[in-house]
Design an enzyme around this catalytic site. Structure first.
Site, short mmCIF file in Angstrom:
data_model
loop_
_atom_site.label_atom_id
_atom_site.label_comp_id
_atom_site.label_asym_id
_atom_site.label_seq_id
_atom_site.Cartn_x
_atom_site.Cartn_y
_atom_site.Cartn_z
N SER A 63 0.75 -1.23 0.07
CA SER A 63 -0.06 0.12 0.06
C SER A 63 0.61 1.42 0.08
O SER A 63 0.30 2.40 0.05
CB SER A 63 -1.06 -0.11 1.09
OG SER A 63 -1.91 -0.68 0.82
N LYS A 66 -0.28 3.78 -2.63
CA LYS A 66 -1.21 4.72 -2.34
C LYS A 66 -0.71 6.17 -2.40
O LYS A 66 -1.48 7.04 -2.66
CB LYS A 66 -2.12 4.63 -1.23
CG LYS A 66 -3.12 3.27 -1.54
CD LYS A 66 -4.00 3.11 -0.21
CE LYS A 66 -4.91 1.85 -0.31
NZ LYS A 66 -4.05 0.48 -0.03
N SER A 120 -5.36 3.33 4.76
CA SER A 120 -5.10 2.31 3.58
C SER A 120 -6.44 1.68 3.01
O SER A 120 -6.44 0.27 2.68
CB SER A 120 -4.17 1.31 4.08
OG SER A 120 -3.12 0.83 3.06
N LYS A 225 3.15 6.27 5.18
CA LYS A 225 2.22 5.38 4.79
C LYS A 225 2.89 4.04 5.11
O LYS A 225 4.10 3.76 5.09
CB LYS A 225 2.13 5.44 3.13
CG LYS A 225 1.20 4.57 2.39
CD LYS A 225 -0.10 5.20 2.76
CE LYS A 225 -1.31 3.99 2.59
NZ LYS A 225 -1.39 3.00 3.35
#
Length: 284
Positions: A63, A66, A120, A225
């Site tokens: 992720s 993203k 997420s 993140k």
């Protein structure tokens, strides 16, 4: 009187000897015991590499993807207030993961972007790129063009969420991605939001940030993140200020549940030891 003069001369000699003696070297500070398979810590003000471990390994990034999804969505300049509807196309058919956003949920682009970054949320990321000008394929192409423009020469994106193990990069490339993301105020704000509540149908649903360090007052985090896939392990990227020094940390393929957070804390304590006057032995 002679005794007093001799004492003064002796003291002066001792003082001169002390001043001539070289200052004691600062005690070396051992490198942090980083358990992640690959890691890179870079000062963003000077570009100096503070710590490196397998930094050129090409790995699935889960992720962390993203962040690039958010960048191209923001670059497109679409209205953040536009209401988007989740459709069956946003369902995860790669891993079969669930979501607290049912198909048919209607949320603003702003809310979807925040949920994608701070918690997420996969369906949110999918809907964002599906509604990119030209659709998902155009959005993925934009992600790869942006990667090339940033000098991320060992990076490839195939979809928006990170659920595909074919989204791959290196820690060195991800330092560039985090640096680029830091230039977007929206990404800084949304990725570090500790918790956020959205209205899903008749019910409020609270989301929490997947990086617990954003709730730790000892940390000054600008962008963050997390990511996880079975083949990628647990990943964490951050831009943070540690002892007044701006750094990007990339931690990839950590297998313990708390390893990536533990590694980040070990880096911070190592930098704090440096700031107290120690010397770094070397970077790997």
């Amino acid at each position: 009187m002679r005794f007093l003069q001799s004492a003064v001369l002796l003291c002066a000699a001792l003082l001169l000897t002390a001043l001539a003696r070289p200052a004691a070297a600062a005690a070396p500070v051992a490198l942090p015991d980083i358990r992640s398979h690959a890691a890179l810590v870079v000062r963003t003000d000077t570009g100096a590499v503070l710590y490196s471990k397998n930094a050129d390994d090409t790995l699935p990034i889960a992720s962390i993807t993203k962040l690039m999804t958010a960048i191209v969505v923001l670059d497109a300049g679409q209205s953040m207030d536009q209401i988007l509807t989740l459709t069956d196309a946003d369902r995860d058919r790669l891993r079969g993961t669930g979501s607290r956003l049912p198909i048919g949920t209607r949320l603003s682009r702003r809310d979807l972007l925040r949920l994608a970054l701070m918690s997420s949320e996969n369906r949110a990321a999918s809907a964002l790129l599906r509604n990119y000008p030209g659709g998902t394929a155009a959005g993925v192409a934009a992600m790869n063009r942006k990667a090339q423009a940033l000098g991320m020469t060992h990076t490839r994106f195939v979809e928006a969420t990170g659920l595909s193990g074919d989204n791959r990069s290196t820690p060195a490339d991800l330092v560039r991605l985090v640096g680029a993301a830091t230039r977007y105020g929206t990404i800084r704000s949304f990725s570090t939001t500790p918790k956020y509540t959205v209205q899903v149908g008749r019910y409020p649903v609270e989301y929490r940030n997947t990086n617990p360090l954003v709730r730790n007052p000892a940390w000054d985090i600008g962008v963050t993140k997390t990511g996880y896939l079975s083949e990628a392990g647990r990943c964490l990227v951050m831009q943070a200020n540690v002892t007044g020094v701006p750094v990007v940390m990339v931690l990839m393929n950590s297998w313990g549940t708390l390893t990536r957070v533990g590694d980040a804390n070990r880096v911070r304590k190592w930098m704090e030891a440096q700031a107290r006057g120690g010397q770094v032995t070397a970077s790997r």
